[in-house]
Design a protein around this motif. Structure first.
Motif, PDB file in Angstrom:
ATOM      1  N   THR A   1       0.840  -1.198   0.000  1.00  8.78           N
ATOM      2  CA  THR A   1       0.000   0.000   0.000  1.00  8.78           C
ATOM      3  C   THR A   1       0.871   1.243   0.000  1.00  8.78           C
ATOM      4  OG1 THR A   1      -1.725  -1.136   1.259  1.00  8.78           O
ATOM      5  CG2 THR A   1      -1.807   1.266   1.202  1.00  8.78           C
ATOM      6  N   THR A   2       0.572   2.154  -0.908  1.00 10.02           N
ATOM      7  CA  THR A   2       1.226   3.456  -0.917  1.00 10.02           C
ATOM      8  C   THR A   2       0.226   4.495  -0.434  1.00 10.02           C
ATOM      9  OG1 THR A   2       2.654   2.856  -2.782  1.00 10.02           O
ATOM     10  CG2 THR A   2       2.372   5.201  -2.327  1.00 10.02           C
ATOM     11  N   ILE A   3       0.632   5.279   0.567  1.00  9.43           N
ATOM     12  CA  ILE A   3      -0.199   6.360   1.072  1.00  9.43           C
ATOM     13  C   ILE A   3       0.283   7.661   0.445  1.00  9.43           C
ATOM     14  CG2 ILE A   3      -0.940   7.620   3.122  1.00  9.43           C
ATOM     15  CD1 ILE A   3      -0.580   5.059   4.707  1.00  9.43           C
ATOM     16  N   VAL A   4      -0.646   8.366  -0.212  1.00  9.39           N
ATOM     17  CA  VAL A   4      -0.296   9.591  -0.932  1.00  9.39           C
ATOM     18  C   VAL A   4      -1.038  10.783  -0.333  1.00  9.39           C
ATOM     19  CG1 VAL A   4       0.243   8.388  -3.080  1.00  9.39           C
ATOM     20  CG2 VAL A   4      -2.097   9.174  -2.656  1.00  9.39           C
ATOM     21  N   ALA A   5      -0.710  11.971  -0.821  1.00  8.33           N
ATOM     22  CA  ALA A   5      -1.227  13.196  -0.219  1.00  8.33           C
ATOM     23  C   ALA A   5      -2.691  13.461  -0.553  1.00  8.33           C
ATOM     24  CB  ALA A   5      -0.370  14.384  -0.656  1.00  8.33           C
ATOM     25  N   ASP A   6      -3.114  13.131  -1.783  1.00  7.22           N
ATOM     26  CA  ASP A   6      -4.458  13.554  -2.186  1.00  7.22           C
ATOM     27  C   ASP A   6      -5.007  12.660  -3.284  1.00  7.22           C
ATOM     28  OD1 ASP A   6      -3.294  14.514  -4.691  1.00  7.22           O
ATOM     29  OD2 ASP A   6      -2.572  16.228  -3.539  1.00  7.22           O
ATOM     30  N   MET A   7      -6.261  12.920  -3.666  1.00  2.00           N
ATOM     31  CA  MET A   7      -6.956  12.103  -4.660  1.00  2.00           C
ATOM     32  C   MET A   7      -6.303  12.201  -6.039  1.00  2.00           C
ATOM     33  SD  MET A   7      -9.551  10.561  -3.191  1.00  2.00           S
ATOM     34  CE  MET A   7     -10.891  10.258  -4.344  1.00  2.00           C
ATOM     35  N   HIS A   8      -5.833  13.391  -6.400  1.00  2.00           N
ATOM     36  CA  HIS A   8      -5.219  13.570  -7.717  1.00  2.00           C
ATOM     37  C   HIS A   8      -3.934  12.744  -7.832  1.00  2.00           C
ATOM     38  CE1 HIS A   8      -8.076  16.631  -8.846  1.00  2.00           C
ATOM     39  NE2 HIS A   8      -7.835  17.290  -7.730  1.00  2.00           N
ATOM     40  N   THR A   9      -3.134  12.755  -6.771  1.00  2.00           N
ATOM     41  CA  THR A   9      -1.904  11.957  -6.774  1.00  2.00           C
ATOM     42  C   THR A   9      -2.235  10.482  -6.861  1.00  2.00           C
ATOM     43  OG1 THR A   9      -0.843  13.639  -5.403  1.00  2.00           O
ATOM     44  CG2 THR A   9       0.252  11.504  -5.546  1.00  2.00           C
ATOM     45  N   ARG A  10      -3.276  10.075  -6.162  1.00  2.00           N
ATOM     46  CA  ARG A  10      -3.704   8.669  -6.199  1.00  2.00           C
ATOM     47  C   ARG A  10      -4.019   8.229  -7.619  1.00  2.00           C
ATOM     48  NH1 ARG A  10      -9.533   6.942  -3.807  1.00  2.00           N
ATOM     49  NH2 ARG A  10      -8.896   5.116  -2.611  1.00  2.00           N
ATOM     50  N   LYS A  11      -4.871   8.999  -8.309  1.00  2.00           N
ATOM     51  CA  LYS A  11      -5.271   8.616  -9.659  1.00  2.00           C
ATOM     52  C   LYS A  11      -4.089   8.633 -10.622  1.00  2.00           C
ATOM     53  CE  LYS A  11      -8.753  11.521  -9.774  1.00  2.00           C
ATOM     54  NZ  LYS A  11      -9.929  12.289 -10.249  1.00  2.00           N
ATOM     55  N   ARG A  12      -3.229   9.619 -10.460  1.00  2.00           N
ATOM     56  CA  ARG A  12      -2.075   9.713 -11.355  1.00  2.00           C
ATOM     57  C   ARG A  12      -1.136   8.527 -11.161  1.00  2.00           C
ATOM     58  NH1 ARG A  12      -1.129  11.915 -16.193  1.00  2.00           N
ATOM     59  NH2 ARG A  12       1.093  12.051 -16.556  1.00  2.00           N
ATOM     60  N   LEU A  13      -0.904   8.143  -9.907  1.00  3.74           N
ATOM     61  CA  LEU A  13      -0.012   7.024  -9.640  1.00  3.74           C
ATOM     62  C   LEU A  13      -0.608   5.713 -10.145  1.00  3.74           C
ATOM     63  CD1 LEU A  13       2.525   5.807  -8.433  1.00  3.74           C
ATOM     64  CD2 LEU A  13       1.407   5.822  -6.183  1.00  3.74           C
ATOM     65  N   MET A  14      -1.903   5.514  -9.941  1.00  4.47           N
ATOM     66  CA  MET A  14      -2.534   4.290 -10.430  1.00  4.47           C
ATOM     67  C   MET A  14      -2.443   4.208 -11.955  1.00  4.47           C
ATOM     68  SD  MET A  14      -5.818   3.510  -7.946  1.00  4.47           S
ATOM     69  CE  MET A  14      -6.776   4.945  -8.422  1.00  4.47           C
ATOM     70  N   ALA A  15      -2.706   5.335 -12.621  1.00 12.25           N
ATOM     71  CA  ALA A  15      -2.621   5.343 -14.080  1.00 12.25           C
ATOM     72  C   ALA A  15      -1.200   5.079 -14.555  1.00 12.25           C
ATOM     73  CB  ALA A  15      -3.117   6.678 -14.623  1.00 12.25           C
ATOM     74  N   THR A  16      -0.217   5.648 -13.859  1.00 12.53           N
ATOM     75  CA  THR A  16       1.181   5.434 -14.230  1.00 12.53           C
ATOM     76  C   THR A  16       1.547   3.961 -14.132  1.00 12.53           C
ATOM     77  OG1 THR A  16       1.834   7.658 -13.526  1.00 12.53           O
ATOM     78  CG2 THR A  16       3.576   5.994 -13.643  1.00 12.53           C
ATOM     79  N   LYS A  17       1.114   3.302 -13.065  1.00 10.99           N
ATOM     80  CA  LYS A  17       1.403   1.877 -12.893  1.00 10.99           C
ATOM     81  C   LYS A  17       0.793   1.056 -14.029  1.00 10.99           C
ATOM     82  CE  LYS A  17       3.732   2.118  -9.070  1.00 10.99           C
ATOM     83  NZ  LYS A  17       5.170   1.735  -9.036  1.00 10.99           N
TER      84      LYS A  17
END
Length: 243
Positions: free
Chosen positions: A125-141
């Protein structure tokens, strides 16, 4: 570079609810989807929840493929709402003391940035700062994955529909070119699919772009539709510096 990616396992991001809902068929679909991923060596990226459909698909795949097959990404503000995170404590230095999750790696940065944990039941599990970072990281993966990588939506609420429609929009804008699959169990997404058809009819979505969001009526259809996905020739040919 391309040949290297061809040899990578597929990475699929699943959007879904953090509750079970009232229809048990959706929990059954979450479990069945995890079995399909295991059978096809697919790695899961998801929103990091431990309950509902989120928890079910992650937990099931970990039990089949091991914790390395699942990567959850959750904003820090939501950590308090999820069982299993409540024992995690982060020191000022940036190190992590945890009972509920064993620390895999923690980035020594301020608390508004990224920390990473590993625990056996739900993978990494990666804990990120906000919703935008979450979506960007998931898309990058997903975009770093091999053939068959893409996005799949199970049943869910406002957050789920927002996420799947954003990835559909990103496809139309040329930001990515992977499949976006709507798993329409028991007609759950009939209303959304009807809206897409009406938007095409009314001229707000191009006829070919109406097929960017692909319907799968059963779990068994998901993987073949991801592998066979064809990019719309009507989508915008914009240079986003991503491909």
């Amino acid at each position: 570079m391309a040949s290297t990616q061809e040899n990578k396992p597929a990475v699929v991001c699943v959007f879904c609810g953090s509750v079970e809902g009232r229809n048990p068929k959706h929990m059954e679909a979450a479990r069945a989807l995890a079995h399909e991923f295991h059978k096809n060596n697919v790695q899961l990226v998801y929103g990091g929840g431990t309950a509902g459909l989120m928890g079910e698909v992650a937990r099931t795949l970990v039990s089949l493929s091991g914790p390395e097959a699942v990567h959850g990404v959750i904003p820090r503000a939501l950590v308090k709402t999820e069982p299993g995170y409540d024992n995690a404590k982060e020191e000022k230095s940036g190190s992590v003391m945890t009972e509920g999750k064993d620390a895999e790696r923690v980035v020594r940065e301020p608390l508004n940035k990224t920390a990473m944990f590993q625990q056996t039941e739900y993978g990494v599990t990666t804990i990120v700062a906000d919703m935008h970072t979450r979506k960007r990281l998931m898309a990058t993966k997903v975009l770093e994955g091999g053939p068959g990588s893409g996005f799949v939506s199970l049943a869910g609420g406002f957050g789920t529909i927002e996420e799947v429609m954003e990835m559909t929009t990103w496809n139309q804008l040329g930001i990515h070119k992977v499949g976006v699959i709507l798993l329409n169990i028991d007609g759950y997404w009939d209303g959304l699919l009807a809206w897409v058809k009406n938007a095409v009819k009314e001229g707000y979505i191009g006829a070919e772009n109406g097929g960017i969001l692909v319907e799968a009526k059963s779990v068994s259809e998901v993987w073949p539709k991801l592998v066979e996905y064809k990019v719309s020739t009507s989508r915008m040919q914009l240079n986003w510096g991503e491909e």
